[in-house]
Design an enzyme around this catalytic site. Structure first.
Site, PDB file in Angstrom:
ATOM      1  N   TRP A  10       0.953  -1.009   0.058  1.00 20.99           N
ATOM      2  CA  TRP A  10       0.514  -0.189   0.224  1.00 20.99           C
ATOM      3  C   TRP A  10       1.035   1.006   0.166  1.00 20.99           C
ATOM      4  CZ3 TRP A  10      -4.704  -1.358   3.826  1.00 20.99           C
ATOM      5  CH2 TRP A  10      -4.957  -2.252   3.765  1.00 20.99           C
ATOM      6  N   GLU A  97      11.530   1.971  -4.123  1.00 21.13           N
ATOM      7  CA  GLU A  97      11.366   3.490  -3.141  1.00 21.13           C
ATOM      8  C   GLU A  97      12.693   3.579  -1.863  1.00 21.13           C
ATOM      9  OE1 GLU A  97       7.762   3.376  -3.070  1.00 21.13           O
ATOM     10  OE2 GLU A  97       7.881   2.937  -5.336  1.00 21.13           O
ATOM     11  N   GLU A 167      11.418  -7.186  -9.258  1.00 17.92           N
ATOM     12  CA  GLU A 167      10.590  -5.596  -9.595  1.00 17.92           C
ATOM     13  C   GLU A 167      11.944  -4.847 -10.383  1.00 17.92           C
ATOM     14  OE1 GLU A 167       7.246  -4.564  -6.850  1.00 17.92           O
ATOM     15  OE2 GLU A 167       9.272  -3.839  -5.729  1.00 17.92           O
ATOM     16  N   GLY A 234       1.375  -2.605  -5.886  1.00 16.01           N
ATOM     17  CA  GLY A 234       1.403  -1.065  -5.354  1.00 16.01           C
ATOM     18  C   GLY A 234       0.529  -0.785  -6.019  1.00 16.01           C
ATOM     19  N   GLY A 235       0.042  -0.093  -7.107  1.00  9.79           N
ATOM     20  CA  GLY A 235      -0.763   1.213  -7.325  1.00  9.79           C
ATOM     21  C   GLY A 235      -2.158   0.278  -7.509  1.00  9.79           C
TER      22      GLY A 235
HETATM   23  C1  PEP Z   1       5.253  -2.000  -6.250  1.00 11.29           C
HETATM   24  O1  PEP Z   1       5.196  -0.952  -5.116  1.00 11.29           O
HETATM   25  O2  PEP Z   1       6.009  -2.491  -5.323  1.00 11.29           O
HETATM   26  C2  PEP Z   1       5.026  -1.809  -7.203  1.00 11.29           C
HETATM   27  C3  PEP Z   1       5.151  -2.625  -8.011  1.00 11.29           C
HETATM   28  O3  PEP Z   1       3.832  -0.959  -8.053  1.00 11.29           O
HETATM   29  P1  PEP Z   1       2.790  -0.622  -8.706  1.00 11.29           P
HETATM   30  O4  PEP Z   1       2.812  -2.290  -8.429  1.00 11.29           O
HETATM   31  O5  PEP Z   1       2.400   0.349  -8.730  1.00 11.29           O
HETATM   32  O6  PEP Z   1       3.903  -0.553 -10.247  1.00 11.29           O
END
Ligand code: PEP
Length: 251
Positions: A10, A97, A167, A234-235
């Site tokens: 989140w 991040e 990722e 994430g989103g």
């Molecule tokens: C994440 O924060 O690990 C991520 C994959 O974000 P998103 O799905 O928004 O790309």
């Protein structure tokens, strides 16, 4: 057989009422699906709220970060045992991040993995290349360095308790998803690396999940890949319908 893991990161979003409503919707989805492990990773201050909304369902609770020391004068930090005490089973470590904005390094990631394992938490260890690294062809080198340093000195039985999240940084929050083939290639590379440097059986059993703009529309084809064992989302994890559709795609 590796049980798929669908994890919601989140990030720094939601207030208590929203967190409760979203969790309740996810709990309803999981009561209608089988064979998928579902994990929610809210901000620290929402752990209690989410734990209450999870109730006695199978949804798991996790955190997005921890500090490697057990306790002491580390203002603003949270230890692994505090997370266990708050009801966490998992913790995300080394998210890009955290690496980008908060100075996490491959070495600090390894210390955090150790702290998590010592406390009985499952670390979700994030690795991934930047756009520049992908474009100059150094993806395998970067992934190999991140994975090798993170797993260095851990015993095979400790590595077996981890989850790896691939990722690609260029795909996080950008709407650009790695193609299923591109993601599969890196996942297979990571599994092969673990097979060679840790243990063949551990490599077969470890879950390697994908993160980077995964959503309902692309989850099916990503999750269909041989070496993709779930998603770190994430989103799309902030929207009950989207996240539920991803859980259903994995089940
Ligand atoms: C994440 O924060 O690990 C991520 C994959 O974000 P998103 O799905 O928004 O790309």
């Amino acid at each position: 057989m590796r049980t798929p893991l669908i994890a919601g990161n989140w990030k720094m979003n939601l207030l208590r009422a929203e967190a409760s409503a979203l969790t309740e919707a996810i709990v309803t989805t999981t009561s209608q699906t089988n064979g998928v492990e579902v994990l929610l990773c809210p901000p620290f201050v929402l752990l209690d709220t989410v734990r209450a909304a999870i109730g006695d369902s199978d949804v798991e609770l996790g955190a997005q970060h921890l500090y490697s020391e057990p306790s002491g004068a580390y203002t603003g930090e949270i230890s692994a045992t505090m997370l266990v005490d708050a009801g966490c089973k998992f913790v995300v470590i080394g998210h890009s991040e955290r690496r980008q904005f908060f100075g996490e390094t491959d070495a600090s990631v390894r210390h955090k993995i150790k702290a998590a394992l010592d406390a009985g938490l499952t670390p979700v260890v994030c690795v991934g290349e930047t756009l520049e690294e992908r474009e100059d062809g150094s993806t395998p080198k970067v992934i190999e360095r991140q994975v090798s340093v993170a797993l260095e000195r851990f015993k095979p039985e400790e590595v077996a308790k981890m989850v790896i999240a691939y990722e690609p940084v260029w795909a996080i929050g950008t709407g650009k998803t790695a193609t299923p083939e591109t993601a599969q290639e890196v996942h297979a590379f990571i599994r092969n690396l673990i097979s060679k440097s840790v243990d063949k059986q551990v490599a077969k059993g470890i879950r390697i999940i994908y993160g980077g703009s995964m959503k309902a529309a692309n989850a099916d084809e990503l999750l269909a890949q041989t070496d993709i064992d779930g998603g770190l989302i994430g989103g799309a994890s902030l929207k009950a319908e989207e996240f539920s559709a991803i859980i259903k795609a994995a089940s």
